[in-house]
Motif scaffolding. Structure first.
Motif, PDB file in Angstrom:
ATOM      1  N   GLY A   1      29.802  15.682  95.989  1.00 55.21           N
ATOM      2  CA  GLY A   1      29.104  16.874  95.531  1.00 55.21           C
ATOM      3  C   GLY A   1      29.157  17.123  94.040  1.00 55.21           C
ATOM      4  N   ILE A   2      29.800  16.226  93.279  1.00 61.75           N
ATOM      5  CA  ILE A   2      29.962  16.416  91.833  1.00 61.75           C
ATOM      6  C   ILE A   2      29.190  15.339  91.096  1.00 61.75           C
ATOM      7  CG2 ILE A   2      31.605  16.508  89.922  1.00 61.75           C
ATOM      8  CD1 ILE A   2      33.704  17.459  91.927  1.00 61.75           C
ATOM      9  N   ALA A   3      28.418  15.748  90.078  1.00 58.42           N
ATOM     10  CA  ALA A   3      27.619  14.808  89.299  1.00 58.42           C
ATOM     11  C   ALA A   3      28.496  14.037  88.320  1.00 58.42           C
ATOM     12  CB  ALA A   3      26.530  15.557  88.529  1.00 58.42           C
ATOM     13  N   ASN A   4      28.261  12.729  88.229  1.00 61.85           N
ATOM     14  CA  ASN A   4      29.034  11.867  87.340  1.00 61.85           C
ATOM     15  C   ASN A   4      28.114  10.930  86.573  1.00 61.85           C
ATOM     16  OD1 ASN A   4      32.154  12.051  88.160  1.00 61.85           O
ATOM     17  ND2 ASN A   4      30.914  12.241  90.012  1.00 61.85           N
ATOM     18  N   TYR A   5      28.606  10.463  85.422  1.00 61.73           N
ATOM     19  CA  TYR A   5      27.929   9.397  84.707  1.00 61.73           C
ATOM     20  C   TYR A   5      28.048   8.099  85.511  1.00 61.73           C
ATOM     21  CZ  TYR A   5      27.310  12.195  80.474  1.00 61.73           C
ATOM     22  OH  TYR A   5      26.919  13.145  79.576  1.00 61.73           O
ATOM     23  N   PRO A   6      27.184   7.114  85.249  1.00 64.57           N
ATOM     24  CA  PRO A   6      27.243   5.860  86.022  1.00 64.57           C
ATOM     25  C   PRO A   6      28.559   5.102  85.886  1.00 64.57           C
ATOM     26  CG  PRO A   6      25.125   6.039  84.916  1.00 64.57           C
ATOM     27  CD  PRO A   6      25.988   7.145  84.386  1.00 64.57           C
ATOM     28  N   ILE A   7      29.256   5.246  84.727  1.00 62.63           N
ATOM     29  CA  ILE A   7      30.515   4.535  84.509  1.00 62.63           C
ATOM     30  C   ILE A   7      31.613   5.547  84.243  1.00 62.63           C
ATOM     31  CG2 ILE A   7      31.734   2.810  83.126  1.00 62.63           C
ATOM     32  CD1 ILE A   7      28.946   1.721  82.336  1.00 62.63           C
ATOM     33  N   ASN A   8      32.604   5.600  85.112  1.00 62.43           N
ATOM     34  CA  ASN A   8      33.697   6.558  84.985  1.00 62.43           C
ATOM     35  C   ASN A   8      35.024   5.852  84.715  1.00 62.43           C
ATOM     36  OD1 ASN A   8      32.293   9.098  85.572  1.00 62.43           O
ATOM     37  ND2 ASN A   8      31.967   8.193  87.586  1.00 62.43           N
ATOM     38  N   ILE A   9      35.955   6.588  84.121  1.00 60.72           N
ATOM     39  CA  ILE A   9      37.284   6.055  83.823  1.00 60.72           C
ATOM     40  C   ILE A   9      38.311   6.876  84.588  1.00 60.72           C
ATOM     41  CG2 ILE A   9      38.950   5.481  82.017  1.00 60.72           C
ATOM     42  CD1 ILE A   9      36.578   5.659  80.019  1.00 60.72           C
ATOM     43  N   PHE A  10      39.159   6.180  85.348  1.00 64.69           N
ATOM     44  CA  PHE A  10      40.223   6.829  86.112  1.00 64.69           C
ATOM     45  C   PHE A  10      41.566   6.279  85.643  1.00 64.69           C
ATOM     46  CE2 PHE A  10      36.447   6.979  88.709  1.00 64.69           C
ATOM     47  CZ  PHE A  10      36.465   8.257  89.257  1.00 64.69           C
ATOM     48  N   VAL A  11      42.570   7.134  85.604  1.00 62.65           N
ATOM     49  CA  VAL A  11      43.888   6.728  85.121  1.00 62.65           C
ATOM     50  C   VAL A  11      44.980   7.177  86.083  1.00 62.65           C
ATOM     51  CG1 VAL A  11      45.649   7.243  83.359  1.00 62.65           C
ATOM     52  CG2 VAL A  11      43.349   6.579  82.653  1.00 62.65           C
ATOM     53  N   ASN A  12      45.945   6.305  86.312  1.00 57.35           N
ATOM     54  CA  ASN A  12      47.192   6.644  86.992  1.00 57.35           C
ATOM     55  C   ASN A  12      48.296   6.481  85.958  1.00 57.35           C
ATOM     56  OD1 ASN A  12      49.701   6.380  88.416  1.00 57.35           O
ATOM     57  ND2 ASN A  12      48.549   6.016  90.311  1.00 57.35           N
ATOM     58  N   GLU A  13      48.762   7.607  85.406  1.00 55.18           N
ATOM     59  CA  GLU A  13      49.746   7.549  84.326  1.00 55.18           C
ATOM     60  C   GLU A  13      51.095   7.000  84.790  1.00 55.18           C
ATOM     61  OE1 GLU A  13      49.644  10.357  80.777  1.00 55.18           O
ATOM     62  OE2 GLU A  13      48.990  11.664  82.425  1.00 55.18           O
ATOM     63  N   LYS A  14      51.435   7.248  86.040  1.00 58.08           N
ATOM     64  CA  LYS A  14      52.715   6.751  86.553  1.00 58.08           C
ATOM     65  C   LYS A  14      52.739   5.226  86.557  1.00 58.08           C
ATOM     66  CE  LYS A  14      55.864   7.136  90.495  1.00 58.08           C
ATOM     67  NZ  LYS A  14      56.065   7.741  91.849  1.00 58.08           N
ATOM     68  N   LEU A  15      51.610   4.625  86.936  1.00 59.79           N
ATOM     69  CA  LEU A  15      51.508   3.164  86.971  1.00 59.79           C
ATOM     70  C   LEU A  15      51.063   2.588  85.628  1.00 59.79           C
ATOM     71  CD1 LEU A  15      49.703   2.744  90.418  1.00 59.79           C
ATOM     72  CD2 LEU A  15      52.136   2.400  89.945  1.00 59.79           C
ATOM     73  N   LYS A  16      50.601   3.463  84.712  1.00 54.09           N
ATOM     74  CA  LYS A  16      50.031   3.035  83.423  1.00 54.09           C
ATOM     75  C   LYS A  16      48.818   2.122  83.651  1.00 54.09           C
ATOM     76  CE  LYS A  16      53.036   5.088  80.684  1.00 54.09           C
ATOM     77  NZ  LYS A  16      53.909   4.343  79.799  1.00 54.09           N
ATOM     78  N   VAL A  17      47.899   2.588  84.508  1.00 53.94           N
ATOM     79  CA  VAL A  17      46.712   1.810  84.838  1.00 53.94           C
ATOM     80  C   VAL A  17      45.459   2.648  84.619  1.00 53.94           C
ATOM     81  CG1 VAL A  17      45.451   0.586  86.653  1.00 53.94           C
ATOM     82  CG2 VAL A  17      47.933   0.420  86.554  1.00 53.94           C
ATOM     83  N   ALA A  18      44.466   2.049  83.946  1.00 54.29           N
ATOM     84  CA  ALA A  18      43.139   2.664  83.811  1.00 54.29           C
ATOM     85  C   ALA A  18      42.127   1.786  84.528  1.00 54.29           C
ATOM     86  CB  ALA A  18      42.762   2.814  82.346  1.00 54.29           C
ATOM     87  N   VAL A  19      41.179   2.406  85.205  1.00 50.41           N
ATOM     88  CA  VAL A  19      40.120   1.688  85.909  1.00 50.41           C
ATOM     89  C   VAL A  19      38.770   2.130  85.361  1.00 50.41           C
ATOM     90  CG1 VAL A  19      38.975   1.318  88.117  1.00 50.41           C
ATOM     91  CG2 VAL A  19      41.466   1.433  88.035  1.00 50.41           C
ATOM     92  N   PHE A  20      37.984   1.154  84.889  1.00 56.97           N
ATOM     93  CA  PHE A  20      36.590   1.407  84.532  1.00 56.97           C
ATOM     94  C   PHE A  20      35.766   1.109  85.778  1.00 56.97           C
ATOM     95  CE2 PHE A  20      38.349   1.230  80.374  1.00 56.97           C
ATOM     96  CZ  PHE A  20      37.457   1.883  79.524  1.00 56.97           C
ATOM     97  N   LEU A  21      35.102   2.134  86.304  1.00 55.76           N
ATOM     98  CA  LEU A  21      34.452   1.992  87.609  1.00 55.76           C
ATOM     99  C   LEU A  21      32.960   2.283  87.526  1.00 55.76           C
ATOM    100  CD1 LEU A  21      34.710   1.548  90.654  1.00 55.76           C
ATOM    101  CD2 LEU A  21      35.328   3.952  90.893  1.00 55.76           C
ATOM    102  N   SER A  22      32.162   1.334  88.011  1.00 52.20           N
ATOM    103  CA  SER A  22      30.711   1.510  88.066  1.00 52.20           C
ATOM    104  C   SER A  22      30.184   0.965  89.378  1.00 52.20           C
ATOM    105  CB  SER A  22      30.033   0.790  86.893  1.00 52.20           C
ATOM    106  OG  SER A  22      28.625   0.836  87.023  1.00 52.20           O
ATOM    107  N   HIS A  23      29.170   1.641  89.915  1.00 52.17           N
ATOM    108  CA  HIS A  23      28.513   1.161  91.130  1.00 52.17           C
ATOM    109  C   HIS A  23      27.173   0.516  90.822  1.00 52.17           C
ATOM    110  CE1 HIS A  23      30.817   4.368  93.693  1.00 52.17           C
ATOM    111  NE2 HIS A  23      31.601   3.448  93.183  1.00 52.17           N
TER     112      HIS A  23
END
Length: 256
Positions: A82-104
């Protein structure tokens, strides 16, 4: 040319931008990725990379921290829960020190160089140790289910320590190829995981789950609940294919 701009919105939200000639990365909050990892979740020939990245985000404690955009990208919004997003989003898990660049979305190959350079600039800004990408390989022999190639000696040593074979000869197109060669000459560790899919109906699902587990070998403490991941990959594949279907007519008009 790359520069960083900082400003304040409503005295609360700090937006940080990383801009190359074509691509802009906008970070909507602060996060710590020092000595961490970046995972490339762009789709290539198939959906394996996106399925793996999306499943990872859904089964671990990742938060939305920003997005990548360009005036040349297709004018489309991706609706997630239900939330509008750009085609390419960035997600981060600070505990794991991981960033994910995600696109469909399968973006045209013409964007690959600038997208890869933007990811490398992001890695440099946040002092990330390793960028992990993946792709299906054709025209080269794969000795095991997953082979790999590294941009630096350190990256190649990491591959050997995990008992994986290094691909000696291959043609590497798109974002993974640019990440590798640019990483080589900027001394940024990049590892691209290579697989050769067998013909079959559910190979994207199968390899999406397996790719999650293989990335877990490179990222310390990354949760790898295979039953949970396999359950998510089924949902994710349907969602990604629906996005591809809905955006196809738009792509035909813009990029024909």
């Amino acid at each position: 040319m790359v520069f960083v701009e900082m400003f304040e919105i409503c005295s609360v939200l700090v937006v940080i931008m990383i801009i190359t000639d074509e691509i802009k990365i906008t970070e909507i909050e602060d996060f710590d990725l020092n000595d961490g990892y970046i995972i490339d979740g762009f789709p290539y020939d198939g959906y394996v990379g996106s399925i793996s990245a999306e499943s990872m985000v859904r089964t671990s404690q990742f938060k939305f921290v920003g997005f990548m955009d360009s005036k040349s990208f297709p004018p489309v919004s991706i609706i997630r829960e239900g939330i509008a997003n750009y085609p390419i989003n960035i997600f981060v898990n600070e505990k794991l020190k991981v960033a994910v660049f995600l696109s469909h979305l399968h973006l045209p190959e013409s964007f690959s160089k600038e997208i890869a350079k933007s990811i490398l600039q992001f890695a440099k800004k946040h002092n990330c140790r390793l960028i992990i990408s993946s792709m299906k390989i054709t025209g080269a022999k794969i000795s095991k289910e997953f082979n790999a190639v590294g941009s630096t000696k350190n990256a190649r040593d990491t591959i050997k320590k995990l008992g994986m074979d290094i691909a000696l000869n291959a043609t590497m197109p798109g974002i993974p190829g640019v990440l590798l060669v640019e990483g080589r000459f900027s001394n940024q560790d990049v590892i691209v995981l290579l697989f050769s899919q067998k013909s079959g109906k559910n190979t994207d699902l199968e390899y999406g789950a397996k790719l999650c587990l293989t990335i877990g070998m490179l990222v310390p403490n990354l949760p790898c609940n295979i039953k949970l991941i396999e359950g998510e990959t089924v949902k994710v594949e349907k969602m990604i294919k629906q996005t591809q279907k809905e955006s196809k007519d738009l792509y035909d008009v813009i990029y024909r």
